[in-house]
Write a protein that holds these residues in place. Structure first.
Motif, PDB file in Angstrom:
ATOM      1  N   GLU A  34     -10.876   0.147  -3.651  1.00 25.42           N
ATOM      2  CA  GLU A  34     -11.538   1.256  -4.329  1.00 25.42           C
ATOM      3  C   GLU A  34     -12.597   0.714  -5.275  1.00 25.42           C
ATOM      4  OE1 GLU A  34      -8.913   3.902  -6.307  1.00 25.42           O
ATOM      5  OE2 GLU A  34      -7.807   4.477  -4.495  1.00 25.42           O
ATOM      6  N   ARG A  35     -13.744   1.399  -5.252  1.00 24.25           N
ATOM      7  CA  ARG A  35     -14.833   1.088  -6.167  1.00 24.25           C
ATOM      8  C   ARG A  35     -15.431   2.410  -6.623  1.00 24.25           C
ATOM      9  NH1 ARG A  35     -18.042  -2.028  -3.047  1.00 24.25           N
ATOM     10  NH2 ARG A  35     -19.011  -0.144  -2.229  1.00 24.25           N
ATOM     11  N   GLN A  79      -3.672   6.090  -4.519  1.00 20.81           N
ATOM     12  CA  GLN A  79      -3.400   4.825  -5.206  1.00 20.81           C
ATOM     13  C   GLN A  79      -2.029   4.872  -5.853  1.00 20.81           C
ATOM     14  OE1 GLN A  79      -4.987   2.748  -9.204  1.00 20.81           O
ATOM     15  NE2 GLN A  79      -6.607   3.084  -7.684  1.00 20.81           N
ATOM     16  N   HIS A 102      -1.077  -2.088  -7.645  1.00 21.53           N
ATOM     17  CA  HIS A 102      -2.513  -2.298  -7.443  1.00 21.53           C
ATOM     18  C   HIS A 102      -2.989  -3.429  -8.371  1.00 21.53           C
ATOM     19  CE1 HIS A 102      -2.207   0.597 -10.775  1.00 21.53           C
ATOM     20  NE2 HIS A 102      -3.281  -0.016 -11.232  1.00 21.53           N
ATOM     21  N   LEU A 148     -14.740  -0.191   3.758  1.00 21.81           N
ATOM     22  CA  LEU A 148     -15.561  -0.181   2.548  1.00 21.81           C
ATOM     23  C   LEU A 148     -16.476  -1.401   2.568  1.00 21.81           C
ATOM     24  CD1 LEU A 148     -16.170   1.051  -0.292  1.00 21.81           C
ATOM     25  CD2 LEU A 148     -14.375  -0.486  -1.181  1.00 21.81           C
ATOM     26  N   ASN A 164     -15.689   6.067  -6.869  1.00 18.74           N
ATOM     27  CA  ASN A 164     -15.234   7.143  -6.008  1.00 18.74           C
ATOM     28  C   ASN A 164     -15.178   6.737  -4.539  1.00 18.74           C
ATOM     29  OD1 ASN A 164     -15.058   8.912  -8.191  1.00 18.74           O
ATOM     30  ND2 ASN A 164     -17.234   9.492  -8.005  1.00 18.74           N
ATOM     31  N   GLN A 165     -15.544   5.502  -4.246  1.00 19.06           N
ATOM     32  CA  GLN A 165     -15.538   5.021  -2.860  1.00 19.06           C
ATOM     33  C   GLN A 165     -14.216   4.354  -2.556  1.00 19.06           C
ATOM     34  OE1 GLN A 165     -19.032   2.485  -2.950  1.00 19.06           O
ATOM     35  NE2 GLN A 165     -20.306   4.101  -2.074  1.00 19.06           N
ATOM     36  N   LYS A 166     -13.777   4.540  -1.307  1.00 22.18           N
ATOM     37  CA  LYS A 166     -12.484   4.010  -0.908  1.00 22.18           C
ATOM     38  C   LYS A 166     -12.567   3.621   0.567  1.00 22.18           C
ATOM     39  CE  LYS A 166      -8.981   6.436  -2.185  1.00 22.18           C
ATOM     40  NZ  LYS A 166      -7.971   7.514  -2.229  1.00 22.18           N
TER      41      LYS A 166
END
Length: 429
Positions: A412-413, A366, A371, A388, A415-417
């Motif tokens: 990104e959410r 990131q 962002h 995602l 720890n998910q990407k």
């Protein structure tokens, strides 16, 4: 023939008398018997129920059966079948007709071609949507339209007939009241008139007495006096009998009016039961709608999954300048409630892919700037590990990386990407 003629003459006389009474009431020259407040409220409630039920019925009929209608609101097709006493055939819905056209076109184009095979798939699902629509129309017609029609054509006609009869009974009652009033006034006037002897002047009596003595005509004078007295007594008796007759007719008219008012009141109180029945029908109509729209949603989801298995055979022929024809995220955000937008030409119809190949998400970091937050407009299921999955109305962080397809962002959410399509997002400032 004589009996019918007499009855016709009698009915015409009654109608004329009622018309005169009604006109005099309108002009304010005759008294009118008012209904009790409870009955007036029931009548007003019944009229309101009839008016709104008729409007809801007509509009629901237009919604469910958008066929040409005549000036009365009755569908022309149903009108002819009803007059011919035949059963209305099951009609093909627009969705079923579209599906059949697609299947026929696929036969000509070749079912083995990409376009032909896709037409077959879409046509089958369009036929399913049309079948669901037909089932929804039939269920709604039985559970919702039919009870409303039965009320308008059955119960309400009975109520209207009894109300007209009540109005006639009220007019008859007021006519009888007017007759009694006039008869009593005439009787009082006749009773107030003095006898013939009392109305003669004294000099007339003396002169008549002297004339009678000189001519010996007492007998003729007494006879004339007796006739005048008898006429006065006959008039008094006649008006007394007229009053008795008018009062008897008034009692009969009052009894008939009260009986008809009670019948009408019971029918009008049944409107409450009608409301309960229509409430149940309304719940069934909403349930049928929910089932229909849920079926449509499921069919469309299944269709999208089916289409995702087909290769993007038209991508190589697509014009790069027109490959992406979908609205921008801003225009999508300004149209709440619209279906998820399609994206540029990709390997999966409706979903754009990065032409540079799979994105190595783990290698993307990131940036310190650039962002921003974004609100998800529609649900989205990831098609591979580089994407995602999204849920409508959730907030995620998005940013772009050099060389990335402009129709996609990195989201990104926690720890998910993964990659996310731009047209599924509303970018927040």
């Amino acid at each position: 023939m004589d009996f019918n003629l007499k009855k016709l003459t009698s009915d015409a006389g009654v109608f004329f008398t009622r018309a005169v009474q009604f006109t005099e009431e309108r002009l304010g020259s005759a008294e009118k018997t008012e209904l009790d407040a409870h009955l007036e409220n029931l009548i007003a409630r019944a009229d309101c129920t009839k008016n709104w039920t008729e409007k809801i019925f007509r509009q629901t009929e237009v919604l469910l059966q958008p066929n040409p209608i005549d000036h009365t609101g009755a569908r022309i097709e149903e009108f002819f079948y009803e007059k011919l006493d035949k059963k209305i055939p099951s009609r093909t819905t627009n969705g079923e007709l579209l599906g059949q056209y697609m299947l026929d076109a696929a036969k000509d184009f070749g079912p083995g071609t990409p376009y032909g095979s896709t037409l077959i798939t879409v046509g089958e699902y369009q036929s399913r949507l049309g079948g669901a629509e037909r089932e929804f129309l039939q269920t709604s017609a039985i559970n919702f339209l039919t009870p409303l029609r039965n009320f308008l054509e059955g119960d309400w006609r009975t109520i209207s007939k009894e109300r007209r009869l009540l109005e006639n009974r009220r007019l008859d009652l007021d006519i009888c009241k007017a007759r009694v009033k006039k008869a009593k006034q005439a009787e009082a006037k006749a009773a107030a008139e003095p006898d013939f002897q009392e109305t003669r002047p004294r000099n007339y009596v003396l002169s008549a007495s002297a004339s009678a003595q000189s001519s010996g005509g007492w007998d003729s004078w007494d006879l004339e006096d007796s006739k005048e007295s008898a006429n006065v007594m006959d008039q008094r008796k006649l008006w007394s009998e007229e009053v008795d007759k008018a009062e008897q007719e008034l009692r009969v008219a009052q009894t008939e009016f009260d009986r008809q008012a009670e019948v009408t009141r019971l029918l009008l109180e049944g409107i409450s039961s009608t409301h309960v029945n229509h409430l149940r029908c309304l719940h069934e109509f909403v349930e049928a709608q929910a089932t229909y729209y849920a079926q449509c949603h499921q069919y469309m989801q299944d269709l999208q999954k089916e289409l995702s298995r087909y290769p993007n055979s038209f991508a190589s022929n697509a014009n790069p300048s027109t490959s992406a024809t979908c609205p921008s995220p801003v225009s999508s955000a300004t149209l709440p409630g619209v279906s998820p937008p399609c994206l540029a030409s990709t390997s999966t119809p409706g979903i754009a892919r990065d032409p540079s190949g799979p994105l190595k998400i783990l290698d993307v970091q990131q940036p310190s700037t650039g962002h921003r937050k974004a609100k998800v407009l529609y649900d989205y299921d990831a098609h591979d590990t580089s994407e995602l999955s999204l849920l409508a109305d959730e907030l995620i962080t998005v940013y772009t990386v050099p060389g990335m397809d402009p129709d996609w962002l990195v989201g990104e959410r926690g720890n998910q990407k993964g990659k996310v399509p731009v047209t599924y997002l509303e970018l927040l400032s």
